[in-house]
Design an enzyme around this catalytic site. Structure first.
Site, mmCIF file in Angstrom:
data_model
loop_
_atom_site.group_PDB
_atom_site.id
_atom_site.type_symbol
_atom_site.label_atom_id
_atom_site.label_comp_id
_atom_site.label_asym_id
_atom_site.label_seq_id
_atom_site.Cartn_x
_atom_site.Cartn_y
_atom_site.Cartn_z
ATOM 1 N N GLU A 165 27.485 33.156 80.209
ATOM 2 C CA GLU A 165 28.736 33.899 80.375
ATOM 3 C C GLU A 165 29.872 33.297 79.547
ATOM 4 O OE1 GLU A 165 28.673 36.653 81.659
ATOM 5 O OE2 GLU A 165 27.076 36.697 83.156
ATOM 6 N N HIS A 200 33.377 31.445 87.765
ATOM 7 C CA HIS A 200 32.600 32.608 88.198
ATOM 8 C C HIS A 200 31.608 32.157 89.251
ATOM 9 C CE1 HIS A 200 30.036 36.059 88.369
ATOM 10 N NE2 HIS A 200 29.021 35.443 87.793
ATOM 11 N N HIS A 231 29.205 33.642 93.033
ATOM 12 C CA HIS A 231 28.672 34.751 93.808
ATOM 13 C C HIS A 231 29.138 34.625 95.259
ATOM 14 C CE1 HIS A 231 25.184 34.713 90.655
ATOM 15 N NE2 HIS A 231 26.330 35.147 90.151
ATOM 16 N N HIS A 252 27.794 41.703 92.289
ATOM 17 C CA HIS A 252 27.442 40.519 91.499
ATOM 18 C C HIS A 252 28.275 39.296 91.878
ATOM 19 C CE1 HIS A 252 26.497 38.767 87.243
ATOM 20 N NE2 HIS A 252 26.837 37.803 88.079
#
Length: 276
Positions: A117, A141, A143, A212
């Site tokens: 990413e 980032h 989850h 996501h």
């Protein structure tokens, strides 16, 4: 004699990744984290750098990031293992003078590479540098479980998500008055989702990827972790409220406005105007 493992930025990444794994946000190799550094941060540890740093070209030029060093998590690496072997799971990279690629100065041993990413991170860093005058340095980032769950049951609309999260916990409006952005579902690890995330980061420090996870931006590792943690706590409350039949009462529009005035923040107007 201290080594780069003792540096504040390596220790900070170890703590942030370990905490995120303990929260349940980063199963297996899920999640990624990047921290923009200054040359003065890494210069004392030059003796620890690779003798022949590998060079990797970026998929598109990032001139805003020219000559900038970063510490990043690796592709396919497990957050739970960062504390066990930082050099295998983290890397210090430095973007070249024209923003066309970067050298891996330290870490990412055995030919490991930065997170897949990285386009989303670097594009988002570029936008947040412009928006905050360089104050924001972290892109995270993960989850986050309850935020993901809500993307299945709430309309995937920025103003609605923002308003519901503000109502889920009083502190939310104070922590993220700029609200939450949300993308359509997109294939991860691509320039396309990276560009869409960066564009949304022009308005919001939190960006949801439906089904996501979430992206967050902030000035420090603690601030960015706390931003996501606050939103996730509110999402957990909302999941429980929805499972108990839904809200019977909540924080009103006027109360949200009063909250913003008390803490001297300007709430996202479109979310305030969504309903009374």
């Amino acid at each position: 004699m201290q080594t780069i493992i003792d540096a504040w930025f390596v220790q900070g990444m170890i703590k942030a990744t370990s905490d995120a794994w303990l929260k349940g946000w980063d199963e297996r190799n899920g999640g990624n984290l990047t921290l923009r550094l200054d040359e003065a941060d890494i210069e004392p540890y030059a003796a620890d750098f690779h003798a022949k740093p590998r060079y990797i070209a970026l998929s598109q030029p990032m001139p805003t990031l020219a000559n900038q060093p970063f510490i990043v998590t690796g592709s396919g690496k497990f957050f739970r293992n960062v504390q066990l072997d930082p050099a295998a799971n983290l890397g210090v990279v430095k973007v070249d003078s024209d923003g066309a690629g970067y050298h891996i100065l330290w870490g990412l041993t055995e030919d490991a590479v930065p997170t897949s990413e990285l386009p989303a991170h670097f594009l988002s860093h570029s936008e947040r540098i412009k928006l905050t005058g360089g104050k924001d340095r972290v892109i995270m980032h993960c989850h986050a479980t309850n935020l993901i769950a809500l993307t299945y049951v709430l309309e995937n609309h920025s103003d609605l998500f923002t308003r519901k999260l503000w109502e889920g916990s009083t502190e939310c409006l104070v922590v993220f008055p700029d609200g939450v952005g949300i993308l359509p579902w997109m294939v991860p690890g691509t320039d396309e989702i990276g560009q869409a995330t960066a564009e949304t980061m022009q308005k919001h420090s939190l960006v949801l990827w439906p089904f996501h996870g979430v992206f967050g931006s902030g000035p420090t590792l603690d601030e960015t972790f706390g931003l996501i943690d606050t939103a996730e706590k509110s999402a957990e409350v909302l999941v429980k409220v929805l499972s108990m039949g839904g809200m019977k009462q909540t924080i009103t529009r006027d109360e949200l406005i009063a909250l913003g005035k008390r803490f001297n923040v300007q709430p996202l107007q479109s979310a305030l105007d969504l309903y009374p």
